[in-house]
Design a protein around this motif. Sequence first.
Motif, PDB file in Angstrom:
ATOM      1  N   ALA A  93      -7.242  -9.077   0.529  1.00 28.13           N
ATOM      2  CA  ALA A  93      -8.139  -8.627  -0.537  1.00 28.13           C
ATOM      3  C   ALA A  93      -8.572  -7.175  -0.416  1.00 28.13           C
ATOM      4  O   ALA A  93      -8.834  -6.516  -1.420  1.00 28.13           O
ATOM      5  CB  ALA A  93      -9.370  -9.522  -0.588  1.00 28.13           C
ATOM      6  N   ASP A  94      -8.629  -6.642   0.803  1.00 22.68           N
ATOM      7  CA  ASP A  94      -9.115  -5.279   0.966  1.00 22.68           C
ATOM      8  C   ASP A  94      -7.993  -4.238   1.027  1.00 22.68           C
ATOM      9  O   ASP A  94      -8.253  -3.041   1.122  1.00 22.68           O
ATOM     10  CB  ASP A  94     -10.000  -5.156   2.192  1.00 22.68           C
ATOM     11  CG  ASP A  94      -9.286  -5.518   3.486  1.00 22.68           C
ATOM     12  OD1 ASP A  94      -8.174  -6.076   3.445  1.00 22.68           O
ATOM     13  OD2 ASP A  94      -9.855  -5.249   4.569  1.00 22.68           O
ATOM     14  N   GLN A 104     -10.289  -6.660  -4.024  1.00 23.93           N
ATOM     15  CA  GLN A 104     -11.760  -6.688  -4.029  1.00 23.93           C
ATOM     16  C   GLN A 104     -12.328  -5.795  -5.133  1.00 23.93           C
ATOM     17  O   GLN A 104     -13.224  -6.207  -5.871  1.00 23.93           O
ATOM     18  CB  GLN A 104     -12.317  -6.259  -2.672  1.00 23.93           C
ATOM     19  CG  GLN A 104     -12.151  -7.306  -1.607  1.00 23.93           C
ATOM     20  CD  GLN A 104     -12.638  -6.827  -0.239  1.00 23.93           C
ATOM     21  OE1 GLN A 104     -12.705  -5.632   0.026  1.00 23.93           O
ATOM     22  NE2 GLN A 104     -12.965  -7.779   0.611  1.00 23.93           N
ATOM     23  N   ARG A 105     -11.818  -4.561  -5.217  1.00 28.51           N
ATOM     24  CA  ARG A 105     -12.304  -3.649  -6.266  1.00 28.51           C
ATOM     25  C   ARG A 105     -11.938  -4.163  -7.655  1.00 28.51           C
ATOM     26  O   ARG A 105     -12.734  -4.065  -8.602  1.00 28.51           O
ATOM     27  CB  ARG A 105     -11.738  -2.239  -6.067  1.00 28.51           C
ATOM     28  CG  ARG A 105     -12.491  -1.441  -5.038  1.00 28.51           C
ATOM     29  CD  ARG A 105     -12.234   0.065  -5.083  1.00 28.51           C
ATOM     30  NE  ARG A 105     -10.873   0.444  -5.377  1.00 28.51           N
ATOM     31  CZ  ARG A 105     -10.533   1.363  -6.280  1.00 28.51           C
ATOM     32  NH1 ARG A 105     -11.446   1.991  -6.979  1.00 28.51           N
ATOM     33  NH2 ARG A 105      -9.268   1.678  -6.481  1.00 28.51           N
ATOM     34  N   PHE A 106     -10.727  -4.696  -7.786  1.00 20.97           N
ATOM     35  CA  PHE A 106     -10.267  -5.264  -9.056  1.00 20.97           C
ATOM     36  C   PHE A 106     -11.174  -6.415  -9.475  1.00 20.97           C
ATOM     37  O   PHE A 106     -11.654  -6.469 -10.607  1.00 20.97           O
ATOM     38  CB  PHE A 106      -8.816  -5.723  -8.896  1.00 20.97           C
ATOM     39  CG  PHE A 106      -8.230  -6.435 -10.071  1.00 20.97           C
ATOM     40  CD1 PHE A 106      -8.222  -5.873 -11.334  1.00 20.97           C
ATOM     41  CD2 PHE A 106      -7.632  -7.673  -9.899  1.00 20.97           C
ATOM     42  CE1 PHE A 106      -7.651  -6.529 -12.411  1.00 20.97           C
ATOM     43  CE2 PHE A 106      -7.055  -8.340 -10.966  1.00 20.97           C
ATOM     44  CZ  PHE A 106      -7.073  -7.768 -12.231  1.00 20.97           C
ATOM     45  N   HIS A 107     -11.438  -7.320  -8.556  1.00 20.41           N
ATOM     46  CA  HIS A 107     -12.312  -8.466  -8.829  1.00 20.41           C
ATOM     47  C   HIS A 107     -13.694  -8.001  -9.281  1.00 20.41           C
ATOM     48  O   HIS A 107     -14.240  -8.503 -10.273  1.00 20.41           O
ATOM     49  CB  HIS A 107     -12.417  -9.353  -7.587  1.00 20.41           C
ATOM     50  CG  HIS A 107     -13.347 -10.511  -7.755  1.00 20.41           C
ATOM     51  ND1 HIS A 107     -14.657 -10.457  -7.352  1.00 20.41           N
ATOM     52  CD2 HIS A 107     -13.151 -11.737  -8.296  1.00 20.41           C
ATOM     53  CE1 HIS A 107     -15.237 -11.608  -7.629  1.00 20.41           C
ATOM     54  NE2 HIS A 107     -14.348 -12.404  -8.206  1.00 20.41           N
ATOM     55  N   ALA A 146     -11.076 -17.692  -2.128  1.00 14.83           N
ATOM     56  CA  ALA A 146     -10.964 -16.377  -1.509  1.00 14.83           C
ATOM     57  C   ALA A 146     -10.122 -15.460  -2.381  1.00 14.83           C
ATOM     58  O   ALA A 146      -9.252 -15.918  -3.126  1.00 14.83           O
ATOM     59  CB  ALA A 146     -10.331 -16.515  -0.123  1.00 14.83           C
ATOM     60  N   LEU A 147     -10.358 -14.165  -2.263  1.00 16.13           N
ATOM     61  CA  LEU A 147      -9.575 -13.189  -3.016  1.00 16.13           C
ATOM     62  C   LEU A 147      -8.246 -12.886  -2.341  1.00 16.13           C
ATOM     63  O   LEU A 147      -7.339 -12.356  -2.980  1.00 16.13           O
ATOM     64  CB  LEU A 147     -10.372 -11.896  -3.200  1.00 16.13           C
ATOM     65  CG  LEU A 147     -11.660 -12.025  -4.006  1.00 16.13           C
ATOM     66  CD1 LEU A 147     -12.359 -10.676  -4.092  1.00 16.13           C
ATOM     67  CD2 LEU A 147     -11.389 -12.599  -5.377  1.00 16.13           C
ATOM     68  N   SER A 148      -8.121 -13.193  -1.072  1.00 11.09           N
ATOM     69  CA  SER A 148      -6.854 -13.013  -0.368  1.00 11.09           C
ATOM     70  C   SER A 148      -5.953 -14.210  -0.646  1.00 11.09           C
ATOM     71  O   SER A 148      -6.433 -15.303  -0.932  1.00 11.09           O
ATOM     72  CB  SER A 148      -7.093 -12.895   1.140  1.00 11.09           C
ATOM     73  OG  SER A 148      -7.813 -11.723   1.437  1.00 11.09           O
TER      74      SER A 148
END
Length: 185
Positions: A93-94, A104-107, A146-148
């Motif tokens: 995600a990072d 993360q920024r996109f989300h 999770a974003l990952s």
Amino acid sequence: GQIDVSLNELGHLQAARLAQHLLQTGWAQADQLHSSDLQRAMQTATPMRTSALELQPQSGLREQGFGIFEGRSVSELQQDMPELWSQWRRFEADFELPGGESTQRFHARVMAHLTDLAQRNQGQRLLIVTHGGVLDMLWRTVHGLALSGYRQCQIPNTGINHVVYQQGAWRILDWARVDHLQGLP
């Protein structure tokens, strides 16, 4: 990504079928029509416009930016940037590609934009035309994922998703409906 390509012939057929379906089911009576400002989303949304439903382009609904990967084929990336390709394929995600945005920024961008739209237009029905990555962020948020990692939901082109925002929370009522596409290749 954010490379601004237009729909192909099948995409235009899918967009027409979607607009026809929305008209027949009453969703064309929505209060507002929002779309990513990228060409392919705008072309999908255009057949839904009516005299009472103006198309409102929104940069906050754009797909994730993939920076230096945009406009390149997988084979080119694997050959020219194997280490960067391998790192990106971990779906952390990072991780941020040069010139792109991390998940993360996109989300954060997507959910802030969607939440702002919902809060400013409480009690209204909005039609929103956007991209698979945006929908993935919404799905992950609703399900607390999770974003990952890999995408965990179906996101077909011109699929219909019915989502509500109430009391500060998102809820999915229906996801990935494609009845309107029957008979298309």
